[in-house]
Design a protein around this motif. Sequence first.
Motif, PDB file in Angstrom:
ATOM      1  N   MET A   1       0.843  -1.170   0.000  1.00 21.29           N
ATOM      2  CA  MET A   1       0.000   0.000   0.000  1.00 21.29           C
ATOM      3  C   MET A   1       0.898   1.245   0.000  1.00 21.29           C
ATOM      4  SD  MET A   1      -3.203   0.714   2.524  1.00 21.29           S
ATOM      5  CE  MET A   1      -4.274  -0.397   1.621  1.00 21.29           C
ATOM      6  N   SER A   2       0.527   2.254  -0.759  1.00 18.30           N
ATOM      7  CA  SER A   2       1.350   3.467  -0.847  1.00 18.30           C
ATOM      8  C   SER A   2       1.007   4.434   0.286  1.00 18.30           C
ATOM      9  CB  SER A   2       1.143   4.145  -2.201  1.00 18.30           C
ATOM     10  OG  SER A   2      -0.195   4.568  -2.328  1.00 18.30           O
ATOM     11  N   ASN A   3       1.949   5.302   0.595  1.00 15.88           N
ATOM     12  CA  ASN A   3       1.749   6.307   1.625  1.00 15.88           C
ATOM     13  C   ASN A   3       1.193   7.578   1.012  1.00 15.88           C
ATOM     14  OD1 ASN A   3       2.859   4.755   3.772  1.00 15.88           O
ATOM     15  ND2 ASN A   3       4.886   5.182   2.988  1.00 15.88           N
ATOM     16  N   VAL A   4       0.373   8.279   1.779  1.00 12.06           N
ATOM     17  CA  VAL A   4      -0.172   9.558   1.353  1.00 12.06           C
ATOM     18  C   VAL A   4       0.165  10.578   2.431  1.00 12.06           C
ATOM     19  CG1 VAL A   4      -2.265  10.848   0.786  1.00 12.06           C
ATOM     20  CG2 VAL A   4      -2.048   8.465   0.071  1.00 12.06           C
ATOM     21  N   TYR A   5       0.615  11.742   1.994  1.00 13.28           N
ATOM     22  CA  TYR A   5       1.042  12.785   2.915  1.00 13.28           C
ATOM     23  C   TYR A   5       0.207  14.037   2.713  1.00 13.28           C
ATOM     24  CZ  TYR A   5       5.046   9.778   3.566  1.00 13.28           C
ATOM     25  OH  TYR A   5       5.845   8.700   3.852  1.00 13.28           O
ATOM     26  N   LYS A   6       0.116  14.843   3.741  1.00 12.79           N
ATOM     27  CA  LYS A   6      -0.576  16.123   3.671  1.00 12.79           C
ATOM     28  C   LYS A   6       0.373  17.186   4.197  1.00 12.79           C
ATOM     29  CE  LYS A   6      -4.813  18.482   5.010  1.00 12.79           C
ATOM     30  NZ  LYS A   6      -5.136  18.994   3.708  1.00 12.79           N
ATOM     31  N   MET A   7       0.180  18.413   3.731  1.00 12.34           N
ATOM     32  CA  MET A   7       0.979  19.538   4.143  1.00 12.34           C
ATOM     33  C   MET A   7       0.049  20.626   4.683  1.00 12.34           C
ATOM     34  SD  MET A   7       3.947  20.923   1.591  1.00 12.34           S
ATOM     35  CE  MET A   7       2.730  21.474   0.480  1.00 12.34           C
ATOM     36  N   THR A   8       0.468  21.285   5.731  1.00  9.30           N
ATOM     37  CA  THR A   8      -0.293  22.415   6.245  1.00  9.30           C
ATOM     38  C   THR A   8       0.681  23.493   6.699  1.00  9.30           C
ATOM     39  OG1 THR A   8      -2.125  23.029   7.710  1.00  9.30           O
ATOM     40  CG2 THR A   8      -0.453  21.577   8.634  1.00  9.30           C
ATOM     41  N   GLU A  55       9.073  39.828  19.611  1.00  6.96           N
ATOM     42  CA  GLU A  55       8.626  38.474  19.274  1.00  6.96           C
ATOM     43  C   GLU A  55       9.170  38.062  17.911  1.00  6.96           C
ATOM     44  OE1 GLU A  55       4.477  36.465  20.010  1.00  6.96           O
ATOM     45  OE2 GLU A  55       4.379  37.610  18.141  1.00  6.96           O
ATOM     46  N   PHE A  56       9.561  36.802  17.817  1.00  8.23           N
ATOM     47  CA  PHE A  56       9.975  36.197  16.553  1.00  8.23           C
ATOM     48  C   PHE A  56       8.819  35.334  16.058  1.00  8.23           C
ATOM     49  CE2 PHE A  56      13.750  36.925  19.069  1.00  8.23           C
ATOM     50  CZ  PHE A  56      14.623  37.490  18.177  1.00  8.23           C
ATOM     51  N   GLN A  57       8.552  35.396  14.758  1.00  9.22           N
ATOM     52  CA  GLN A  57       7.462  34.620  14.167  1.00  9.22           C
ATOM     53  C   GLN A  57       7.984  33.900  12.933  1.00  9.22           C
ATOM     54  OE1 GLN A  57       4.718  37.764  13.257  1.00  9.22           O
ATOM     55  NE2 GLN A  57       4.237  38.165  15.387  1.00  9.22           N
ATOM     56  N   VAL A  58       7.595  32.644  12.772  1.00  8.04           N
ATOM     57  CA  VAL A  58       7.971  31.873  11.588  1.00  8.04           C
ATOM     58  C   VAL A  58       6.752  31.172  11.020  1.00  8.04           C
ATOM     59  CG1 VAL A  58      10.393  31.472  12.183  1.00  8.04           C
ATOM     60  CG2 VAL A  58       8.678  29.910  13.019  1.00  8.04           C
ATOM     61  N   THR A  59       6.605  31.251   9.715  1.00  9.75           N
ATOM     62  CA  THR A  59       5.589  30.451   9.039  1.00  9.75           C
ATOM     63  C   THR A  59       6.270  29.174   8.603  1.00  9.75           C
ATOM     64  OG1 THR A  59       4.445  32.431   8.266  1.00  9.75           O
ATOM     65  CG2 THR A  59       3.941  30.361   7.124  1.00  9.75           C
ATOM     66  N   ILE A  60       5.668  28.049   8.957  1.00 11.27           N
ATOM     67  CA  ILE A  60       6.274  26.741   8.734  1.00 11.27           C
ATOM     68  C   ILE A  60       5.307  25.859   7.955  1.00 11.27           C
ATOM     69  CG2 ILE A  60       7.271  24.713   9.863  1.00 11.27           C
ATOM     70  CD1 ILE A  60       7.345  26.455  12.456  1.00 11.27           C
ATOM     71  N   LYS A  61       5.803  25.222   6.893  1.00 11.69           N
ATOM     72  CA  LYS A  61       5.057  24.150   6.237  1.00 11.69           C
ATOM     73  C   LYS A  61       5.386  22.871   6.995  1.00 11.69           C
ATOM     74  CE  LYS A  61       4.714  25.668   1.463  1.00 11.69           C
ATOM     75  NZ  LYS A  61       5.071  25.351   0.073  1.00 11.69           N
ATOM     76  N   VAL A  62       4.364  22.141   7.393  1.00  8.91           N
ATOM     77  CA  VAL A  62       4.544  20.898   8.137  1.00  8.91           C
ATOM     78  C   VAL A  62       3.967  19.757   7.300  1.00  8.91           C
ATOM     79  CG1 VAL A  62       3.956  19.653  10.252  1.00  8.91           C
ATOM     80  CG2 VAL A  62       4.324  22.111  10.333  1.00  8.91           C
ATOM     81  N   GLY A  63       4.753  18.698   7.117  1.00  8.45           N
ATOM     82  CA  GLY A  63       4.293  17.537   6.359  1.00  8.45           C
ATOM     83  C   GLY A  63       4.061  16.366   7.298  1.00  8.45           C
ATOM     84  N   PHE A  64       2.941  15.673   7.089  1.00  3.86           N
ATOM     85  CA  PHE A  64       2.637  14.527   7.933  1.00  3.86           C
ATOM     86  C   PHE A  64       1.944  13.439   7.122  1.00  3.86           C
ATOM     87  CE2 PHE A  64      -0.701  17.643   8.209  1.00  3.86           C
ATOM     88  CZ  PHE A  64      -1.893  16.939   8.144  1.00  3.86           C
ATOM     89  N   LYS A  65       2.159  12.191   7.541  1.00  4.72           N
ATOM     90  CA  LYS A  65       1.599  11.032   6.860  1.00  4.72           C
ATOM     91  C   LYS A  65       0.154  10.842   7.326  1.00  4.72           C
ATOM     92  CE  LYS A  65       2.325   6.082   6.501  1.00  4.72           C
ATOM     93  NZ  LYS A  65       3.123   4.966   6.998  1.00  4.72           N
ATOM     94  N   LEU A  66      -0.743  10.634   6.376  1.00  9.28           N
ATOM     95  CA  LEU A  66      -2.139  10.376   6.716  1.00  9.28           C
ATOM     96  C   LEU A  66      -2.309   8.943   7.214  1.00  9.28           C
ATOM     97  CD1 LEU A  66      -3.996  12.102   3.744  1.00  9.28           C
ATOM     98  CD2 LEU A  66      -3.592  13.008   6.040  1.00  9.28           C
ATOM     99  N   ASP A  67      -3.227   8.749   8.160  1.00  6.53           N
ATOM    100  CA  ASP A  67      -3.526   7.402   8.644  1.00  6.53           C
ATOM    101  C   ASP A  67      -4.134   6.568   7.518  1.00  6.53           C
ATOM    102  OD1 ASP A  67      -2.688   7.889  11.240  1.00  6.53           O
ATOM    103  OD2 ASP A  67      -4.674   8.528  11.916  1.00  6.53           O
ATOM    104  N   GLU A  68      -3.908   5.264   7.593  1.00  9.17           N
ATOM    105  CA  GLU A  68      -4.525   4.343   6.620  1.00  9.17           C
ATOM    106  C   GLU A  68      -6.038   4.328   6.836  1.00  9.17           C
ATOM    107  OE1 GLU A  68      -2.925   2.780   4.155  1.00  9.17           O
ATOM    108  OE2 GLU A  68      -1.030   3.642   4.801  1.00  9.17           O
ATOM    109  N   ALA A  69      -6.776   4.261   5.758  1.00  7.73           N
ATOM    110  CA  ALA A  69      -8.247   4.234   5.847  1.00  7.73           C
ATOM    111  C   ALA A  69      -8.742   2.867   6.254  1.00  7.73           C
ATOM    112  CB  ALA A  69      -8.849   4.620   4.499  1.00  7.73           C
TER     113      ALA A  69
END
Length: 69
Positions: A1-8, A55-69
């Motif tokens: 089964m292949s992995n699927v990732y999401k970014m936010t 204050e220091f502020q950073v915008t970050i793209k975060v990638g995470f693996k979606l759970d298997e359905a």
Amino acid sequence: MSNVYKMTEIVGCSSKSITDAVQEGIKRASKTLRHIGWFEVIEQRGLVKDGQVAEFQVTIKVGFKLDEA
């Protein structure tokens, strides 16, 4: 089964440093996002009060693996 990732995108903030803002952002995101695998800082900025960096502020793209359905 292949992995699927999401970014936010999230914004981390800290009164200490850019590095601490990243750490705080990832720490908080980890409370609601599972399987975080990577991040990318895409923007850095700060808040100035009375001629000082407040204050220091950073915008970050975060990638995470979606759970298997």
